[in-house]
Scaffold this motif. Structure first.
Motif, PDB file in Angstrom:
ATOM      1  N   SER A 181       0.786  -1.207  -0.202  1.00 32.74           N
ATOM      2  CA  SER A 181      -0.060   0.087   0.119  1.00 32.74           C
ATOM      3  C   SER A 181       0.968   1.000   0.049  1.00 32.74           C
ATOM      4  O   SER A 181       0.635   2.227  -0.539  1.00 32.74           O
ATOM      5  CB  SER A 181      -1.040   0.130   1.198  1.00 32.74           C
ATOM      6  OG  SER A 181      -0.011  -0.154   2.496  1.00 32.74           O
ATOM      7  N   GLY A 182       1.968   1.210   0.506  1.00 30.85           N
ATOM      8  CA  GLY A 182       2.866   2.460   0.425  1.00 30.85           C
ATOM      9  C   GLY A 182       3.544   2.746  -0.810  1.00 30.85           C
ATOM     10  O   GLY A 182       3.366   3.697  -1.430  1.00 30.85           O
ATOM     11  N   ASP A 183       3.689   1.577  -1.638  1.00 33.38           N
ATOM     12  CA  ASP A 183       4.114   1.466  -2.898  1.00 33.38           C
ATOM     13  C   ASP A 183       2.845   2.196  -3.867  1.00 33.38           C
ATOM     14  O   ASP A 183       2.970   3.096  -4.717  1.00 33.38           O
ATOM     15  CB  ASP A 183       4.657   0.281  -3.604  1.00 33.38           C
ATOM     16  CG  ASP A 183       5.747  -0.250  -2.489  1.00 33.38           C
ATOM     17  OD1 ASP A 183       6.715   0.252  -1.973  1.00 33.38           O
ATOM     18  OD2 ASP A 183       5.672  -1.479  -2.443  1.00 33.38           O
ATOM     19  N   ALA A 184       1.914   1.787  -3.588  1.00 34.06           N
ATOM     20  CA  ALA A 184       0.483   2.353  -4.098  1.00 34.06           C
ATOM     21  C   ALA A 184       0.582   3.663  -3.717  1.00 34.06           C
ATOM     22  O   ALA A 184       0.119   4.700  -4.911  1.00 34.06           O
ATOM     23  CB  ALA A 184      -0.649   1.532  -3.840  1.00 34.06           C
ATOM     24  N   PHE A 185       0.732   4.476  -2.790  1.00 24.23           N
ATOM     25  CA  PHE A 185       0.647   5.842  -2.498  1.00 24.23           C
ATOM     26  C   PHE A 185       1.830   6.599  -3.282  1.00 24.23           C
ATOM     27  O   PHE A 185       1.360   7.441  -3.900  1.00 24.23           O
ATOM     28  CB  PHE A 185       0.990   5.660  -0.862  1.00 24.23           C
ATOM     29  CG  PHE A 185       1.017   7.158  -0.568  1.00 24.23           C
ATOM     30  CD1 PHE A 185       0.000   8.140  -0.533  1.00 24.23           C
ATOM     31  CD2 PHE A 185       2.345   7.990  -0.099  1.00 24.23           C
ATOM     32  CE1 PHE A 185       0.109   9.345   0.083  1.00 24.23           C
ATOM     33  CE2 PHE A 185       2.420   9.290   0.372  1.00 24.23           C
ATOM     34  CZ  PHE A 185       1.042   9.908   0.341  1.00 24.23           C
ATOM     35  N   ILE A 186       2.921   6.118  -3.256  1.00 26.22           N
ATOM     36  CA  ILE A 186       4.043   6.836  -4.111  1.00 26.22           C
ATOM     37  C   ILE A 186       3.528   6.676  -5.593  1.00 26.22           C
ATOM     38  O   ILE A 186       3.910   7.633  -6.220  1.00 26.22           O
ATOM     39  CB  ILE A 186       5.249   6.445  -3.648  1.00 26.22           C
ATOM     40  CG1 ILE A 186       6.485   7.212  -4.418  1.00 26.22           C
ATOM     41  CG2 ILE A 186       5.836   4.964  -3.965  1.00 26.22           C
ATOM     42  CD1 ILE A 186       6.439   8.695  -3.952  1.00 26.22           C
ATOM     43  N   ALA A 187       3.491   5.656  -5.892  1.00 26.56           N
ATOM     44  CA  ALA A 187       2.949   5.495  -7.458  1.00 26.56           C
ATOM     45  C   ALA A 187       1.630   6.428  -7.954  1.00 26.56           C
ATOM     46  O   ALA A 187       1.933   6.980  -8.935  1.00 26.56           O
ATOM     47  CB  ALA A 187       2.508   3.990  -7.866  1.00 26.56           C
ATOM     48  N   GLY A 188       0.781   6.473  -6.957  1.00 24.81           N
ATOM     49  CA  GLY A 188      -0.331   7.399  -7.221  1.00 24.81           C
ATOM     50  C   GLY A 188      -0.001   8.965  -7.272  1.00 24.81           C
ATOM     51  O   GLY A 188      -0.302   9.755  -7.977  1.00 24.81           O
ATOM     52  N   PHE A 189       1.117   9.266  -6.312  1.00 26.24           N
ATOM     53  CA  PHE A 189       1.475  10.635  -6.362  1.00 26.24           C
ATOM     54  C   PHE A 189       2.279  11.044  -7.569  1.00 26.24           C
ATOM     55  O   PHE A 189       2.271  11.909  -8.076  1.00 26.24           O
ATOM     56  CB  PHE A 189       2.318  11.009  -5.193  1.00 26.24           C
ATOM     57  CG  PHE A 189       2.320  12.260  -4.796  1.00 26.24           C
ATOM     58  CD1 PHE A 189       1.505  13.122  -3.947  1.00 26.24           C
ATOM     59  CD2 PHE A 189       3.330  12.995  -5.407  1.00 26.24           C
ATOM     60  CE1 PHE A 189       1.597  14.362  -3.762  1.00 26.24           C
ATOM     61  CE2 PHE A 189       3.527  14.495  -5.209  1.00 26.24           C
ATOM     62  CZ  PHE A 189       2.507  14.998  -4.322  1.00 26.24           C
ATOM     63  N   LEU A 190       3.242  10.011  -7.790  1.00 27.63           N
ATOM     64  CA  LEU A 190       3.961  10.242  -9.097  1.00 27.63           C
ATOM     65  C   LEU A 190       3.425  10.510 -10.452  1.00 27.63           C
ATOM     66  O   LEU A 190       3.479  11.218 -11.370  1.00 27.63           O
ATOM     67  CB  LEU A 190       5.172   9.158  -9.312  1.00 27.63           C
ATOM     68  CG  LEU A 190       6.218   8.991  -8.227  1.00 27.63           C
ATOM     69  CD1 LEU A 190       7.168   7.967  -8.361  1.00 27.63           C
ATOM     70  CD2 LEU A 190       6.810  10.082  -7.803  1.00 27.63           C
ATOM     71  N   PHE A 191       2.148   9.521 -10.613  1.00 28.68           N
ATOM     72  CA  PHE A 191       1.472   9.770 -11.421  1.00 28.68           C
ATOM     73  C   PHE A 191       0.596  10.998 -11.639  1.00 28.68           C
ATOM     74  O   PHE A 191       0.421  11.640 -12.624  1.00 28.68           O
ATOM     75  CB  PHE A 191       0.556   8.425 -11.823  1.00 28.68           C
ATOM     76  CG  PHE A 191      -0.494   8.564 -12.811  1.00 28.68           C
ATOM     77  CD1 PHE A 191      -0.018   8.168 -14.404  1.00 28.68           C
ATOM     78  CD2 PHE A 191      -1.710   8.855 -12.671  1.00 28.68           C
ATOM     79  CE1 PHE A 191      -0.985   8.100 -15.220  1.00 28.68           C
ATOM     80  CE2 PHE A 191      -2.642   9.149 -13.494  1.00 28.68           C
ATOM     81  CZ  PHE A 191      -2.354   8.603 -15.025  1.00 28.68           C
TER      82      PHE A 191
END
Length: 337
Positions: free
Chosen positions: A275-285
């Motif tokens: 879920s932490g990786d999903a958070f940063i992926a969502g922010f970068l995108f």
């Protein structure tokens, strides 16, 4: 965002089916994952070219991992073959008052024993918008740390933005240097980091100033003063009511303004890993998708992390539309057809 390059170890994940305990298991479900690759695969679902750089053994286990990653749209052309083994980690899913368990068998694998001279970072990073790594990568071995430093230095030279989740895993730093000796030089080249107060303490000896009302903002101001290339700091706050019920919200700081999201109430958690990786992926995108609107980007990133709790495995296999619905307050889960 057109292209992202990620760099890090990928492991085979072995999980007893459902909520079976390790001591009950007669079989394991197999998936593959790693923090950086999780970011790449999430963005690949949203139409971004995602290139992952790593090293696998030149055997059927390595080839099986490559085939699995390709299934989810990850560009595997920069995966090198060599070394002796693919790392493994075991996950037992918790429920209610029983916590999940994770057991790692990840050291001295093909990635830990890579040769930093293998990677032509100028070619790999050509045309990339972002390069992403985590604090796990330099913790694994001297050669992995050197390769990571070469990557961020090259990214800075080429004008590629650099992001890092600086997560600190004490047990991994066994190759001779401490994280306080290694991580600052890497963060010097970062534009964005995911960092909490404990990370700043453990990695940079930075603490909140006495009397400051928001301790995290106090800490991040000092982090940004120390690392002037940093433009954004992110973090999430999780309240674990039980293994099956958490609350989650996101926060961001751009050096001037503090942003935060609503609290997402997460019932009946399927799998919180990644879920932490999903958070940063969502922010970068979202950073490009919402044209630098930091509040909308943070809302999108946190909704992305919230939805990851509904997906088995490490990968956040959800669409932009699903994230947008949750980010704008639709929590109904209404049947879509």
């Amino acid at each position: 965002m057109k292209k992202i390059v990620t760099f890090g170890q990928i492991m085979m994940r072995l999980s007893p089916p459902g909520f079976t305990r390790f001591v009950q298991a007669h079989q394991f479900d197999i998936t593959y994952a790693g923090g950086e690759a999780n970011v790449g695969i999430a963005t690949a679902q949203w139409g971004v070219e995602a290139v992952h750089v790593t090293r696998f053994p030149d055997n059927d286990m390595g080839r099986a991992a490559i085939m699995y990653l390709r299934k989810y749209g990850l560009n595997t052309s920069e995966i090198h073959l060599g070394g002796d083994r693919l790392p493994v980690y075991y996950v037992e899913n918790g429920a209610n008052a029983r916590a999940s368990q994770v057991i790692y068998d990840r050291m001295n694998d093909s990635f830990c024993t890579l040769d930093e001279r293998e990677f032509d970072w100028e070619r790999i990073l050509k045309g990339a918008d972002w390069f992403h790594f985590t604090g796990i990568t330099p913790a694994l071995s001297k050669s992995a740390a050197h390769a990571c430093l070469q990557a961020v230095q090259t990214a800075r030279k080429l004008g590629v933005k650099v992001s890092a989740d600086v997560n600190y895993r004490k047990g991994l730093w066994q190759w001779g240097k401490t994280p306080k000796e290694v991580m600052p030089e890497l963060v010097e080249h970062c534009d964005l980091i995911v960092c909490g107060n404990s990370n700043a303490d453990e990695l940079f000896d930075i603490y909140p100033k006495a009397g400051d009302k928001n301790s995290w903002v106090s800490t991040m101001k000092q982090v940004m003063e120390r690392f002037p290339n940093l433009k954004l700091a992110l973090d999430t706050k999780r309240q674990s009511i039980s293994a099956s019920h958490n609350e989650l919200k996101g926060k961001a700081f751009d050096g001037h303004t503090y942003f935060k999201t609503i609290t997402h109430d997460l019932h009946h958690i399927v799998d919180r890993i990644g879920s932490g990786d999903a958070f940063i992926a969502g922010f970068l995108f979202g950073y490009d998708y919402f044209k630098r609107d930091l509040q909308r980007t943070l809302d999108f990133a946190t909704a992305s992390a919230a939805l990851k709790h509904t997906v088995e495995g490490d990968f956040n296999l959800v669409s932009i539309e699903e994230i947008q619905r949750l980010a704008t307050g639709d929590t109904s889960g209404k049947l879509s057809r």
